[in-house]
Scaffold this motif. Structure first.
Motif, PDB file in Angstrom:
ATOM      1  N   TYR C 158      30.993  39.342  40.872  1.00  0.00           N
ATOM      2  CA  TYR C 158      32.168  40.134  40.531  1.00  0.00           C
ATOM      3  C   TYR C 158      33.246  39.333  39.797  1.00  0.00           C
ATOM      4  N   GLY C 159      33.569  38.185  40.353  1.00  0.00           N
ATOM      5  CA  GLY C 159      34.652  37.396  39.772  1.00  0.00           C
ATOM      6  C   GLY C 159      34.343  37.013  38.333  1.00  0.00           C
ATOM      7  N   ALA C 184      42.297  42.092  41.352  1.00  0.00           N
ATOM      8  CA  ALA C 184      41.817  42.757  42.566  1.00  0.00           C
ATOM      9  C   ALA C 184      40.533  42.086  43.029  1.00  0.00           C
ATOM     10  N   GLY C 185      40.449  41.842  44.321  1.00  0.00           N
ATOM     11  CA  GLY C 185      39.231  41.247  44.864  1.00  0.00           C
ATOM     12  C   GLY C 185      39.153  39.746  44.687  1.00  0.00           C
ATOM     13  N   ASN C 187      40.757  35.843  45.523  1.00  0.00           N
ATOM     14  CA  ASN C 187      41.614  35.183  46.495  1.00  0.00           C
ATOM     15  C   ASN C 187      42.695  34.405  45.767  1.00  0.00           C
TER      16      ASN C 187
END
Ligand SMILES: Nc1ncnc2c1ncn2[C@@H]1O[C@H](COP(=O)(O)OP(=O)(O)OP(=O)(O)O)[C@@H](O)[C@H]1O
Ligand SMILES: Nc1ncnc2c1ncn2[C@@H]1O[C@H](COP(=O)(O)OP(=O)(O)OP(=O)(O)O)[C@@H](O)[C@H]1O
Ligand SMILES: [Mg+2]
Ligand SMILES: [Mg+2]
Lengths: 296, 268, 300, 375, 396
Positions: C158-159, C184-185, C187
């Motif tokens: 995802y990142g 979003a999502g 850290n």
């Protein structure tokens, strides 16, 4: 006038056969997202196993028909389990072809058992005719119409009001998410195939009656006739299958009489497709279909 | 093993022992993991993208095989019974429900129907109705939209719906995979409170989060997952105070200096 | 900020879907070079606003002007050509294509070759392909995607996908960049890293940015102005420091009942303005080995 | 293998900053040798292999491969599921006979004309496709088949109506007549000459599609397939892209139709029915969607496997030969063929291309992919 | 016509090409047909009919007393393209093709047969192929059949000349052929075809067509269609209580009809046309032998068997001629075909007159009535080899 009513009656019963054949596609598509070409095979199996049980084993016709419908439902569910489930959510294409492969396999098996000639299924309706005023309608057609209407009503209620109907829709939309809610995708898929098998089998029996085309090889082709009906009605709508079937059946019958000569050879064969395209231009999701929900 | 403060018997709740999970024949994603979620506790899982957090939830909820994964060794016990190899339906019925990563609402069903699917294994209509009201009270936004196709909801609304859907089953263990993703701060706070509320109501929670501040502030206990192994665990308060963890997982405010540098570079 | 003709002017935009009003009546202006943020509760109409800006949604009424030209009635592809790029809230990558192809697609409208010349791999088509790749490589390297540029996007985490989206948008060399929840999502360190890339790109490419984000710490830190939407209406449009203290914003968005949330949200702001020292390390280094020694006040 | 713009292996650490990757179509030595072998085989194989039966089968396969390449552009690369492909093949076939046979123009005219006629119709239907998705498009495209058959049946002056027409268009290119090929004193049978013609066209279209798909227009098609809204927001014009895909796809189909007409020498509207469309779809799925070689491998599978199965089932003991009841060889081969399709797709839904890729990887392990876990 | 004389073909002098095995003196002939799908039953009966004749010839020592005949098959799945493949598969193993089923397949093979000098006996009743040089057509056309059938009815009952004549036919060439034949014969007494109702081979509901015919007042109807269309025809007609006289081709009959409810309607209202003769009688020796042949495997004799038998007779007639010429190469067989003046069929089919460039196909047709007691095939010859006294257009 009588003439037109007569043609209308013919169109309605033709439309009901279309609807029955279309419903089988619709159920599977609605619940599993698979476009199932093997539907034609269920038609064949339903007809021949009824022949076998009635004419060869000697069971009464209705018993034979019910047993065959159950048998084909089982066959369909097994097929789903063995061959289709694994690829069902892969993409659109692979399941189409797997079901196509399944379709190819069915007629040879049938002709190995029952040969390639025409057979007589021995239905109780025969050529008996009911007359309502000036309009005549065969008992077989009455049976088709009545059963179709019942089946459709049951389906409408089923999808709207039962847990299982909801589970089917959910599974079709997102099998993983449905699974996470405790909906068994396997159960749902198998069940929908079984229903499709039963519908196909019933359609097959009706096609094989003396008032239909008779029992012989090539019966599987008839299921394809229902394809434009499905789109016209909306691929996931049982009601659409019926309304679409009726529209196509009736218009096609009238086209035979009133339009065929002016529009060239084979016009009535393209009528369903032309109707379908006309509807698509106005409503791309079909008469009763819902628009795909997309947003970004 | 777990240095937790609750000293109850470990046959209660969820106990994962020595769990190794693999996708396909070769990709090992979790290696000998030990995890415990005791009754009435919230346990948080932190870890960078790809650490294996979602995989752990799949192992617990029986969804592994759906993704071509399998438990190679170890055991997962729920209330004393092993649940390895059970299908998701059985696990849901045993009282574990989950919110999948990425919301996964049923786009072409209405909000209401989505909730109905959530409660599909339950038979008691009255209880379901109460449950539904409770959820609408918790997320009034959903009540307003109850007859709308869920696919048209905004991202945040969809997340609320996903949580609501999981809660329809009145679970004893709720597995949440990144529930705060894309939610407004007030809603995050709301969900934090909801999680706390769920715990008070007797449900334990396995919470996977990127928003570590939020997660650790509500959790009783926390694990840090890295490359498929637990690299650190402890009571949430301790983790929250741990400077290493702060630098890796906590909010942006730690890094002020750098961003300012970049930003000021822009204006300079 | 400089005054004069704004880069983007949104006036009285209204958007409804059937019976649902996503945007009631929104007007705002964005100056050239500004870092403009949009915040607001879920379902407030933020994403819908971006969809209006780049032509995916047609508003029921209102006007949108970009560099003095009206945008409404134009197709998304034409708006892209005017220099507006964006990233998506729920990722919208071309999953079955390689990372490189995804990014090169950002160059699509700078290229002209059609099927025929492409087919023959001749002349312009060939030249353009080389140029497009040459232009994209720095971005791919900047986003740390070099090693995986020939991988299919589908299998990536995802990142990484978020970074590809950003690279793809930047490859368009936009004048205005729209970001929908870019962190979003992610850290903390990942957020910092991405934010620094965005800021770098903004400076180097002379961008104007509109960003939707729920991470208030980030918003307060990077944004010049914040537009706060609630139920499709503007409830505030001001400097972040002003916006986060606006009681209506607190009530509607940040969470009015709970003091600590406000503290949390404003923490970054206070810290940010307090801190003056800068570190030499690049953000990506920070994410990796080095352990930052910065301390923070404990949120709970 | 597939459209590949990967740089040489040496470049993987990207030591050279900002260097654009090399854009060679065939980037490995093995690949280049493969291409050379393919080119040599197109000529050398038929001249040294006189079995007209197998050549005939391979010729059919080659034509099916070209047609399927066209479908692959539309369905594989542009993501539009079509069951109407046979319609375009038939337009090409009848156009070829009209231009080459009735008007008597040479192949250099009739072959492109076949493609263009199909492409014109393709361009006309493209706008409809924009609004449809998935099975809707598939079934609506079936309508094309029905409509084209209907039209063809009703213009007997061009198509011969129901009964079809003999094909008198000639497969000649300057002095070379592929139907009666002779080199010096050697003369060859029709199948040999047609093999060279057909498989050269296969090679040509492989090259052309590979080029399209690695450049702007082809990339846009794939982007629209994967995410149409995102593509539009990036400046890809949907209408244009869709039309490109349709025109290219149907052009190739038309050319395949032209070749089919001269190869078969007799064409009839009803021969271009749904079954043919399904066969093309089977080819690209079995071969591997959106891959360059997929259509070729798939076409070889779909045309040769039934033949092999036929030979095989001929020797099964329980099969009935001749005129009596029981399972005929044909039924047996249909059964086995259907079974093979099912088994194959269950085992490898990504098609023959994936099988070959796996075999290649086993022989020559791929370089480590730096995916996952952004450490 | 079986001129079994002529000892001129000693093996030493015989020039042979593909399909001849000199060791066993066997000549192989090939069949291209579909052994699966709707047409398979027809194909199988035709094959059995051919085999029966070859068995008989072989049992008598073979052609010219020594050359045995061997029959092989290849499948065309009823598609032109597959037919070409099938042709290539067997062409090097056969001397000629003793049957190619389906007009499209036949047409697809014409250019190739011309090139290869392959002689082909088509299983087709299409008038358009009758003068193709490599073909040896053996059957009367659809046009002749329907003309004879209608003429038979009219001659039995001259009042019928004033009847209304119509066609219910496929919307393809077959339907056109029937229309053409009926138009031709009715013109002889100044009538015409009033209505041509068309349907598609897969139509299941024929009420509309039937209503159309009934409204037009049609009294005699020529029909084109296969057995699987007939139940729908009868059903629609019964529904409308409509009882014209139907002239059907033998392809429209199936053994299964005798036990189905449609049998009575067939008996009352339909006659069938085709080659052959009295299927159960003893007058015709050839039919009798065919009926009792091993190749039929106990099955009841059908017109399809006769159809195959006729093809086989044509094959052996041609082979005899070629063997007399001492040349059974492709060229030799082609030459023999061009020299052959006529082929006769022992009374089960009219003569084929092979005037080069202007052949005449058999004009006679056997007229059958339907009678399920004459079971189970149900066709009872009422007139063998009947030719319309009005005459048949030589172009048919
Ligand atoms: N179905 C699968 N097959 C193969 N590998 C998989 C599969 N699902 C996940 N993986 C791999 O397993 C690893 C862990 O994935 P997982 O989704 O559990 O991580 P995560 O911690 O949840 O990450 P994120 O924060 O991005 O959600 C990743 O490297 C991923 O690529
Ligand atoms: N295509 C659509 N059809 C119907 N309703 C829509 C559509 N798009 C958006 N909406 C509605 O408009 C409202 C605003 O949605 P939008 O996505 O703009 O919210 P948002 O501010 O981006 O929220 P979030 O922060 O959760 O992403 C929502 O209530 C949503 O349900
Ligand atoms: Mg995860
Ligand atoms: Mg949004």
């Amino acid at each position: 006038m009588t003439e037109n009513l007569q043609i209308l009656a013919g169109g309605i019963s033709l439309g009901c056969v279309f609807a029955l054949l279309a419903l089988g596609f619709v159920i599977v598509s609605k619940a599993t997202g698979v476009f199932n070409l093997a539907q034609g095979g269920f038609v064949v199996w339903g007809a021949y196993s009824t022949y076998f049980l009635h004419q060869q084993v000697g069971l009464p016709f209705y018993v034979a028909a019910v047993l065959s419908i159950l048998f084909v439902a089982l066959v369909a569910a097994v097929m789903e389990a063995v061959a289709v489930h694994k690829v069902a959510s892969k993409n659109l294409y692979t399941p189409i072809l797997v079901t196509f492969g399944l379709l190819m396999m069915m007629p040879p098996v049938v002709s190995a058992f029952w040969g390639t000639g025409q057979l007589t299924i021995g239905d109780p309706w025969g050529l008996k005719v009911i007359r309502i005023g000036e309009v005549a309608i065969t008992e077989r057609n009455v049976a088709v119409i009545v059963v179709t209407l019942i089946v459709v009503a049951v389906f409408g209620l089923f999808f709207r009001y039962t847990r299982l109907g909801l589970a089917m829709q959910a599974t079709a939309l997102d099998p993983e998410a449905a699974l996470a809610q405790g909906v068994s995708d396997k159960l749902v898929h198998r069940l929908s195939w079984a229903i499709a098998g039963a519908l196909g089998a019933f359609g097959g029996i009706m096609l094989a009656t003396a008032g239909g085309v008779g029992l012989g090889p090539g019966l599987e082709e008839y299921a394809l006739l229902a394809l434009p009906v499905i789109i016209l009605g909306g691929i996931e709508s049982p009601l659409g299958a019926v309304v679409g079937g009726l529209i196509v059946g009736i218009i096609q019958q009238f086209a035979v009489v009133y339009a065929a000569e002016d529009f060239g050879v084979g016009f009535e064969e393209v009528v369903p497709y032309l109707l379908m395209i006309a509807v698509m231009l106005v409503r791309p999701q079909g008469l009763f279909g819902t628009r795909k929900v997309r947003r970004i | 093993m777990t240095g937790g403060e609750t000293g109850s018997q470990s046959s209660e709740g969820l106990v994962v022992r020595d769990l190794t999970v693999r996708y396909g024949p070769a990709i090992t994603v979790l290696r000998s993991i030990d995890v415990e979620v005791r009754p009435r506790t919230v346990v948080a899982f932190l870890g960078v993208n790809g650490a294996g957090k979602t995989t752990l939830t799949r192992a617990v909820t029986g969804m592994l095989s759906f993704h071509g994964g399998s438990v190679i060794s170890g055991d997962i016990r729920w209330k004393g019974r092993s649940i390895v190899g059970l299908n998701p339906r059985r696990i849901v019925r045993a009282g574990i429900s989950q919110v999948l990563e990425g919301r996964r609402i049923f786009a072409e069903l209405t909000v209401d129907q989505n909730l109905s699917v959530g409660g599909i294994t339950k038979r008691n209509d009255n209880a379901l109705k109460e449950r539904r009201d409770w959820i609408y009270d918790m997320f009034p936004r959903l009540r307003e939209r109850q007859n709308q196709m869920a696919g048209y909801l905004s991202g945040g609304e969809q997340q609320m719906l996903a949580i609501g859907r999981a809660l329809m089953q009145s679970p004893e263990l709720l597995v949440l995979d990144e529930p705060s993703l894309g939610l407004a701060p007030s809603i995050v706070e709301h969900i934090r409170d909801t999680i706390a509320g769920i715990r008070e109501a007797g449900t334990s929670v396995l919470l996977i989060e990127q928003n570590a501040t939020m997660a650790l502030s509500v959790a009783d206990y926390g694990y840090i997952l890295s490359h498929g192994t637990v690299t650190k665990e402890g009571p949430a308060k301790e983790l929250l105070a741990d400077p290493h963890i702060q630098s890796f997982y906590l909010g942006l405010d730690e890094d002020t200096g750098e961003l300012d540098a970049v930003k000021h570079g822009a204006t300079a | 900020m400089t005054t004069g003709k704004p880069l983007l002017a949104v006036r009285n935009v209204k958007l409804t879907f059937g019976g649902i009003t996503a945007i009631k009546d929104v007007s705002f202006e964005v100056e050239k070079g500004e870092f403009f943020a949009i915040i607001g509760p879920n379902g407030a109409g933020k994403t819908s606003m971006l969809n209006v800006l780049n032509g995916v949604y047609k508003p029921t009424s209102g006007t949108v002007e970009f560099e003095g030209q009206p945008l409404l009635g134009r197709k998304p592809a034409d708006i892209a050509r005017l220099g507006i790029a964006r990233t998506f809230q729920n990722l919208a990558l071309f999953e079955e294509m390689t990372v490189l192809d995804n990014v090169v697609l950002g160059r699509h409208h700078f290229m002209k070759a059609g099927v025929l010349s492409g087919m023959l791999w001749f002349g312009r088509a060939r030249r353009e392909e080389y140029e497009a790749r040459r232009d994209c490589m720095p971005l791919i390297e900047l986003m740390g995607l070099s090693d995986i540029r020939n991988e299919l996007v589908r299998d990536l985490p995802y990142g990484v996908k978020k970074r590809i989206e950003l690279a793809r948008a930047l490859a368009m060399r936009p004048k205005l960049l729209l970001l929908d929840e870019p962190v979003a999502g992610m850290n903390g360190p990942e957020t910092a890293e991405l934010a620094s890339w965005v800021l770098n790109a903004k400076r180097e490419l002379d961008l104007t940015i509109i960003m939707i984000e729920h991470d208030m710490a980030l918003v307060t830190k990077v944004a010049d102005r914040v537009l706060v939407l609630d139920f499709g209406e503007v409830i505030c449009c001001d400097k972040p420091s002003v916006a986060v203290n606006d009681p209506r914003v607190i009530r509607a968005y940040i969470g009015g009942t709970d003091e600590k949330v406000i503290n949390q949200a404003t923490a970054g702001l206070k810290e940010g303005s307090a801190s003056t020292d800068t570190t030499e390390k690049s953000a990506s280094d920070a994410k990796k080995e080095s352990v930052s020694t910065a301390t923070s006040e404990d949120a709970s | 293998m597939a459209v590949d713009v990967s740089p040489g292996v040496a470049e993987k650490n990207s030591a050279s900053k900002h260097a654009a990757p090399k854009l060679r179509l065939v980037n490995s030595r093995a690949g280049r040798i493969g291409v050379a072998v393919f080119i040599v085989l197109i000529v050398a194989f038929p001249l040294n292999f006189g079995d007209t039966y197998w050549l005939g089968v391979l010729n059919s396969a080659g034509i099916a491969a070209i047609a399927a390449m066209g479908l692959n552009v539309l369905t594989g690369y542009a993501g539009q599921l079509s069951l109407g492909h046979a319609a375009f093949v038939s337009i090409g076939a009848f156009t070829a006979q009209y231009v080459g046979g009735q008007l008597g123009l040479p192949m250099i005219v009739w072959l492109p004309a076949a493609g263009i006629a199909a492409a014109v119709v393709g361009a006309a239907v493209a706008p409809f496709a924009l609004r449809l998705h998935g099975p809707y498009l598939a079934i609506v495209s079936l309508a094309l088949v029905a409509i084209v058959v209907w039209v063809a049946r009703n213009i007997p002056s061009i198509t011969g109506g129901n009964e079809g027409t003999f094909v008198t268009a000639e497969a000649t290119l300057g002095p070379i007549n592929f139907a009666e090929l002779s080199i010096g004193p050697l003369s060859f049978v029709r199948e040999q000459g047609m093999f060279i013609l057909i498989w050269s066209m296969v090679g040509l279209f492989l090259l052309l599609t590979a080029n399209v798909m690695r450049t702007r227009a082809g990339r846009a098609m794939q982007a629209v397939r994967d995410h149409d809204i995102a593509a539009e927001v990036l400046g890809v014009r949907m209408m244009r892209t869709q039309a490109n895909a349709f025109v290219l796809s149907t052009f190739i189909a038309g050319v395949a139709g032209g070749l089919l007409a001269v190869n078969l020498e007799y064409i009839r509207p009803d021969e271009f029915g749904v079954h043919l469309s399904v066969e093309y779809l089977a080819i690209i799925v079995i071969g591997g969607l959106a891959s360059l070689w997929g259509p070729v491998l798939g076409a070889l599978f779909v045309t040769m496997v039934p033949v092999i199965v036929d030979i095989f089932s001929d020797s099964l003991p329980f099969i009935q030969h001749g005129g009596t009841d029981g399972m005929s060889t044909t039924d047996m081969s249909l059964l086995l063929y259907g079974l093979l399709i099912v088994i194959f797709l269950l085992a490898e839904p990504k098609g023959l291309v994936a099988v070959i890729r796996r075999i290649r990887d086993r022989v020559r392990p791929p370089r480590k992919a730096a995916v996952n876990s952004p450490a | 016509a079986q001129n079994s004389g002529g000892g001129s073909g000693g093996s030493g002098e015989l020039k042979a090409g593909p399909g001849f095995d000199a060791k066993t003196n066997t000549i192989t002939v090939g069949n291209i047909l579909a052994l699966s799908g709707p047409i398979a039953a027809t194909a199988r009966e035709q094959l059995a009919g051919q085999q029966a004749w070859y068995d008989k010839i072989n049992a008598a020592g073979g052609i010219a007393g020594k050359y045995k005949i061997n029959l092989i098959t290849a499948d065309n799945a009823y598609e032109a393209q597959k037919a070409v493949q099938a042709y290539n598969e067997i062409k090097d193993k056969v001397a000629l093709l003793s049957g190619v089923l389906g007009t499209p397949s036949v047409k697809a093979l014409i250019p190739i047969a011309n090139r290869d000098k392959m002689v082909v006996i088509p299983s087709a009743q299409d008038a358009s192929i009758k003068d193709e040089p490599q073909l040896l057509p053996t059957f009367s056309t659809y046009q002749s059949e329907v003309a004879n059938g209608v003429s038979y009815l009219v001659n039995k009952d001259p009042d019928l000349k004033k009847a209304k004549f119509c066609v219910l036919g496929y919307n393809n060439q077959w339907g056109e052929d029937i229309n053409e034949g009926l138009t031709y014969i009715t013109s002889k007494w100044g009538a015409k075809v009033e209505t041509f109702a068309k349907y598609g081979p897969t139509d299941t509901q024929l009420t509309a067509q039937m209503q159309q015919l009934k409204s037009a007042g049609c009294e005699i109807i020529g029909f084109s269609g296969a057995a699987n269309n007939v139940p729908a025809v009868v059903s629609a007609a019964t529904q409308l209580d409509y009882k014209p006289k139907w002239v059907m081709g033998f392809m429209a009959n199936a053994t299964a009809f005798s036990e189905s409810p449609i049998a009575d309607y067939l008996k009352e209202n339909m006659i069938f046309t085709g080659p052959g003769g009295d299927l159960k009688g003893d007058e015709n020796q050839t039919l009798k032998e065919l009926r009792e042949s091993k190749a039929l495997n106990g099955a009841e004799l059908t017109v399809q068997h006769i159809y195959g038998h006729i093809q086989a007779i044509a094959v052996t007639t041609l082979l005899e001629k070629a063997i007399q010429n001492g040349d059974i190469t492709r060229e030799g067989l082609t030459k023999a075909l061009s020299e052959l003046e006529k082929v006769s069929f022992n009374g089960i089919n009219g003569d084929v007159i092979l005037t080069p460039g202007n052949r005449t196909l058999p004009h006679s047709t056997t007229i059958y009535e339907y009678d399920k007691e004459y079971s189970p095939y149900g066709l009872k010859a009422v007139e063998s080899n009947f030719t319309a006294p009005e005459g048949i257009d030589p172009k048919f």
